[in-house]
Design an enzyme around this catalytic site. Structure first.
Site, PDB file in Angstrom:
ATOM      1  CG  ASP A 126      -2.046  -0.956   1.248  1.00 27.66           C
ATOM      2  OD1 ASP A 126      -2.698  -1.101   2.070  1.00 27.66           O
ATOM      3  OD2 ASP A 126      -1.939  -1.999   0.247  1.00 27.66           O
ATOM      4  CG  ASP A 185      -1.285   5.117   0.204  1.00 25.80           C
ATOM      5  OD1 ASP A 185      -1.997   4.953  -0.591  1.00 25.80           O
ATOM      6  OD2 ASP A 185      -1.025   4.711   1.269  1.00 25.80           O
ATOM      7  CB  ILE A 238     -12.083   9.673   3.429  1.00 28.20           C
ATOM      8  CG1 ILE A 238     -11.651   8.493   4.236  1.00 28.20           C
ATOM      9  CG2 ILE A 238     -13.425  10.391   4.012  1.00 28.20           C
ATOM     10  CD1 ILE A 238     -11.925   8.328   5.435  1.00 28.20           C
ATOM     11  CD  GLU A 258     -15.135   6.614  13.345  1.00 22.84           C
ATOM     12  OE1 GLU A 258     -15.224   5.808  12.522  1.00 22.84           O
ATOM     13  OE2 GLU A 258     -16.264   7.201  13.397  1.00 22.84           O
ATOM     14  CE  LYS A 311      -8.313   5.235   5.560  1.00 21.29           C
ATOM     15  NZ  LYS A 311      -7.971   3.984   4.858  1.00 21.29           N
ATOM     16  NE  ARG A 335     -14.353   2.233  -1.991  1.00 23.63           N
ATOM     17  CZ  ARG A 335     -13.513   3.192  -1.629  1.00 23.63           C
ATOM     18  NH1 ARG A 335     -13.715   4.153  -1.084  1.00 23.63           N
ATOM     19  NH2 ARG A 335     -12.289   2.590  -2.124  1.00 23.63           N
ATOM     20  CB  CYS A 365      34.725 -20.286  12.728  1.00 28.05           C
ATOM     21  SG  CYS A 365      33.592 -21.903  12.560  1.00 28.05           S
ATOM     22  CB  CYS A 380      28.424 -22.634  12.432  1.00 28.72           C
ATOM     23  SG  CYS A 380      29.918 -22.794  12.966  1.00 28.72           S
ATOM     24  CB  CYS A 409      32.192 -20.486  15.454  1.00 25.19           C
ATOM     25  SG  CYS A 409      31.234 -19.467  14.473  1.00 25.19           S
TER      26      CYS A 409
HETATM   27  S1  IVH Z   1     -15.436   6.775   6.884  1.00 25.03           S
HETATM   28  C1  IVH Z   1     -17.573   9.583   3.648  1.00 25.03           C
HETATM   29  N1  IVH Z   1     -14.192   5.552   8.745  1.00 25.03           N
HETATM   30  O1  IVH Z   1     -11.066   3.890   4.440  1.00 25.03           O
HETATM   31  C2  IVH Z   1     -16.657   8.784   4.504  1.00 25.03           C
HETATM   32  N2  IVH Z   1     -13.948   4.803   6.435  1.00 25.03           N
HETATM   33  O2  IVH Z   1     -11.504   5.896   1.868  1.00 25.03           O
HETATM   34  C3  IVH Z   1     -16.679   7.300   4.383  1.00 25.03           C
HETATM   35  N3  IVH Z   1     -12.245   3.204   6.496  1.00 25.03           N
HETATM   36  O3  IVH Z   1     -12.546   2.436   2.004  1.00 25.03           O
HETATM   37  C4  IVH Z   1     -15.558   6.551   5.018  1.00 25.03           C
HETATM   38  N4  IVH Z   1     -11.849   2.857   8.546  1.00 25.03           N
HETATM   39  O4  IVH Z   1     -13.504   1.335   4.004  1.00 25.03           O
HETATM   40  C5  IVH Z   1     -14.409   5.623   7.568  1.00 25.03           C
HETATM   41  N5  IVH Z   1     -13.349   4.714  10.656  1.00 25.03           N
HETATM   42  C6  IVH Z   1     -13.476   4.727   9.326  1.00 25.03           C
HETATM   43  C7  IVH Z   1     -12.986   3.767   8.136  1.00 25.03           C
HETATM   44  C8  IVH Z   1     -13.014   3.961   7.036  1.00 25.03           C
HETATM   45  C9  IVH Z   1     -11.601   2.294   7.460  1.00 25.03           C
HETATM   46  C10 IVH Z   1     -11.845   2.817   5.088  1.00 25.03           C
HETATM   47  C11 IVH Z   1     -13.173   2.657   4.363  1.00 25.03           C
HETATM   48  C12 IVH Z   1     -12.675   3.394   2.795  1.00 25.03           C
HETATM   49  C13 IVH Z   1     -11.733   4.307   3.163  1.00 25.03           C
HETATM   50  C14 IVH Z   1     -11.780   5.512   3.091  1.00 25.03           C
END
Ligand code: IVH
Length: 704
Positions: free
Chosen positions: A52, A56, A102, A138, A140, A161, A439, A454, A460
């Site tokens: 990832d 990114d 987001i 929160e 992520k 999604r 050694c 070894c 050694c």
């Molecule tokens: S809120 C409009 N809260 O992160 C806001 N997303 O791009 C909608 N994700 O694929 C997302 N933890 O699956 C939100 N506590 C959290 C999250 C969360 C993980 C993921 C979500 C989405 C990506 C946001």
């Protein structure tokens, strides 16, 4: 019209934007092609070829170029939409309310949270004198987004999604997740779409991979891939055997207020409501006032990250008041009221420059990857372990390859695999040396073992150095001041051939060493002198016998009571010691059978190492005999070692993980997954005060 596909947006040229040089246009195109390819592998095939962090990084680079040359932005750019697609086998589902993504704050430090807060305040027209904005912070979660549709309280549809507009119907698999309610309480509105994340807990992931390995099936690279692969199975029987979990964090469509639907005024209230309807909501989600509290949350969770039972890749901040969320609205497809603030990626790709072999204390040869320096999990990594020859073969890595490096928490960085791609010409496969690189002794691999060793033993110098460091370590003879650099000089300078030589060191000899004045030399001699008074258990542990850790050393000392008795024991007698199995018994016996090892023991005793006669403890003095206890978190006054020693003195066994067999758990501040597990299993949990009370009640108050 071609306009929609005007990849380089030449028609949008504005006067203010500088004209993009050809090289930039080419770079933008290359980045888009690459990102689309990676996104396809990640979202559609569930088989990402790069970590990832690498993705990114490329996305940020593209974003930066587009910011510089806005005329290059097109609606199709990976920066402008949610990427994804629908698999052939699963039915498409059009989301009534699109599933948005987001914005990711690119700055990993405190500045990320501050930048978000500043933007929100500006958009809301707040000045310096105005009140702080209230947020919800929160975790992520690193899984995959899911939309759960409930009609009249029943789960009728679960969809991924996909591209944000159209996802895939995975209801059949989602119904197998026990954490997801199939039926809601009567106070739930007639229409409710709950949005959240499906993920796999680390322990479940490890167990799944162990089962895959035993079945000769493909291993999953990480919990996220395992979760995604499981959710998108066509056959729900497979998903059923994959332990998935869920956290709710938002809403899709819901019965409107005018039709009797619920009205929430804040995101936090919504989370509480979801919890009361039976959805798992992360316990860490909390209200934060202003940027400072967001920063504090980011830091706090960053420290807890490694101990959490599941992967997170950052935190999410959301404006708490829903009216303010509405006022802030969206930019293209991203809400202005929410942002993701990432942690340094735990996986990155880099170039494998070479492979060396290191020799450890027990003679184990560990192949080590020399890497082009890369930042992983917040530190620069230049070396990573490749574990053993079979791991290298399994991962198929060769010098010159681009490889994925993982470093989670405090663990040693490791090479997890290679990024697919052509090699420039023939590169020979890695081979284990036949002779020890240190050694020159023969290298052997025991049947059924993955590791090469070894055979030089203490001949050694690499093993001698490691053996000395182990002998001097805190839990062994605790010789303060005898560290890496000093051991290196002592061994390489020929001052120490075997352990007893330590106690023959003289002041002038020591004072002559590099970075060693007379004072430090005297300190070391004093530490050596002090180390002579020890316990039998520490002494046995200090010898570094294979498979004999602290606990086994203690069991041996307790069982036999004297070194002579241990030395006289045959394998049969050793097997009588609790927790000593055939492998351990064999290892101890063959160590003690070797004449040169017996001589080392004699010389160490002759040098003055001594211990009190071990008392064979009375049953009555061991009130916790037979009980298994787990310590977790920070206790208010007792150190961990102290608490452990007290428990062991009372006869308890202190274990590292909680199971049904655990007698009780002692939990302190910031206890994590172990506490959670104890609670799920119904194992009693004590705090420090209760532990002390228990010990005092059992043993009686100390007389001193
Ligand atoms: S809120 C409009 N809260 O992160 C806001 N997303 O791009 C909608 N994700 O694929 C997302 N933890 O699956 C939100 N506590 C959290 C999250 C969360 C993980 C993921 C979500 C989405 C990506 C946001």
């Amino acid at each position: 019209m071609m306009q929609n596909f005007d990849l380089f947006g030449t028609e949008n040229l504005t006067d203010s934007a500088p004209k993009a040089p050809k090289s930039v246009v080419a770079k933008v195109q290359a980045l888009r092609t690459q990102l689309l390819q990676w996104a396809h592998e990640y979202y559609v095939q569930d088989a990402p070829s790069v970590p990832d962090g690498t993705y990114d990084q490329a996305l940020h680079e593209l974003q930066a170029l587009e910011q510089l040359y806005p005329q290059l932005i097109t609606p199709e750019s990976p920066t402008q939409r949610v990427i994804g697609a629908v698999l052939d086998g699963l039915a498409p589902v059009r989301h009534a309310v699109p599933m948005l993504s987001i914005r990711t704050e690119t700055d990993n430090t405190a500045a990320g949270a501050q930048a978000f807060d500043a933007r929100v305040r500006r958009e809301l027209g707040l000045g310096e004198g105005d009140a702080l904005v209230e947020y919800v912070a929160e975790p992520k979660f690193d899984g995959l987004a899911m939309s759960l549709r409930y009609e009249n309280g029943k789960l009728v549809q679960a969809a991924t999604r996909g591209d944000g507009e159209v996802g895939e119907d995975v209801t059949h698999n989602i119904r197998t997740i026990r954490q997801i309610p199939l039926q809601l309480p009567p106070d739930a509105p007639p229409l409710l779409e709950v949005r959240g994340e499906v993920y796999m807990r680390r322990a479940d992931f490890d167990a799944l991979n162990a089962r895959q390995l035993a079945a000769g099936a493909k291993l999953f690279a990480n919990p996220r891939n395992a979760a995604a692969g499981s959710v998108r199975q066509l056959d729900s029987h497979i998903a059923m055997q994959r332990p998935l979990s869920f956290f709710a964090y938002g809403l899709g469509s819901v019965t409107p207020v005018q039709e009797g639907g619920p009205r929430w005024s804040s995101h936090f209230a919504l989370l509480q409501q979801l919890k009361s309807w039976g959805f798992p909501v992360a316990s860490q989600a909390c209200i934060a006032q202003g940027a400072q509290e967001l920063v504090a949350f980011h830091e706090r969770l960053g420290q807890e990250r490694a101990q959490l039972p599941y992967d997170i890749d950052g935190v999410v901040y959301k404006v708490n008041r829903l009216d303010l969320q509405q006022q802030l609205g969206f930019v293209t497809r991203e809400p202005r009221w929410a942002v993701a603030h990432k942690y340094p990626a735990e996986e990155m790709s880099t170039v494998l420059l070479g492979m060396d072999v290191q020799v450890g204390r027990t003679g184990k040869l560990t192949p080590v990857a020399r890497l082009e320096p890369v930042g992983v999990g917040g530190v620069m990594v230049t070396n990573a372990t490749l574990h053993n020859l079979f791991e290298i073969r399994k991962k198929g890595v060769r010098v010159g390859d681009t490889v994925i490096v993982r470093r989670a928490g405090d663990v040693i960085p490791e090479v997890v695999g290679r990024v697919p791609g052509a090699r420039a010409g023939y590169v020979p496969n890695f081979r284990m040396p036949r002779q020890c690189p240190v050694c020159g002794s023969l290298v052997e691999r025991e049947k059924g073992e993955a590791n090469h060793r070894c055979t030089g033993g203490l001949f050694c110098s690499a093993q001698r150095k490691e053996a000395l460091l182990h002998f001097a370590s805190r839990r062994a003879l605790d010789i303060e001041g005898l560290g890496d650099k000093l051991v290196e000089q002592l061994v390489d300078g020929g001052h120490i051939q075997s352990l007893p030589d330590l106690y023959r060191l003289q002041l002038p000899q020591l004072a002559g060493l590099e970075r060693m004045g007379e004072k430090s030399a005297l300190n070391l001699l004093a530490a050596l002198q002090r180390s002579k008074a020890t316990t039998l258990a520490r002494f046995i542990f200090a010898l570094g016998i294979r498979h004999v850790g602290e606990a086994t050393a203690r069991d041996l000392a307790r069982h036999f009571g004297s070194l002579e008795a241990i030395m006289a024991a045959d394998e049969e007698a050793l097997l009588q010691v609790p927790d000593v199995g055939p492998v351990v018994a064999h290892s101890i016996h063959s160590f003690l059978a070797q004449p040169h090892n017996r001589e080392v023991l004699e010389q160490l005793r002759a040098a003055g190492i001594h211990w009190p006669d071990v008392e064979v403890p009375q049953a009555s003095a061991q009130p916790l005999l037979g009980q298994t206890v787990v310590l977790t978190g920070t206790l208010p006054t007792l150190g961990r070692d102290q608490a452990k020693a007290m428990l062991e003195a009372a006869g308890a066994k202190v274990a590292g993980s909680v199971s049904k067999k655990t007698s009780f758990v002692v939990a302190g501040a910031e206890a994590g997954s172990k506490l959670e597990k104890a609670q799920t299993l119904g194992v009693p949990v004590l705090d420090e005060a209760a532990l002390l009370e228990l010990l005092v009640a059992a043993v009686g108050p100390s007389s001193s």
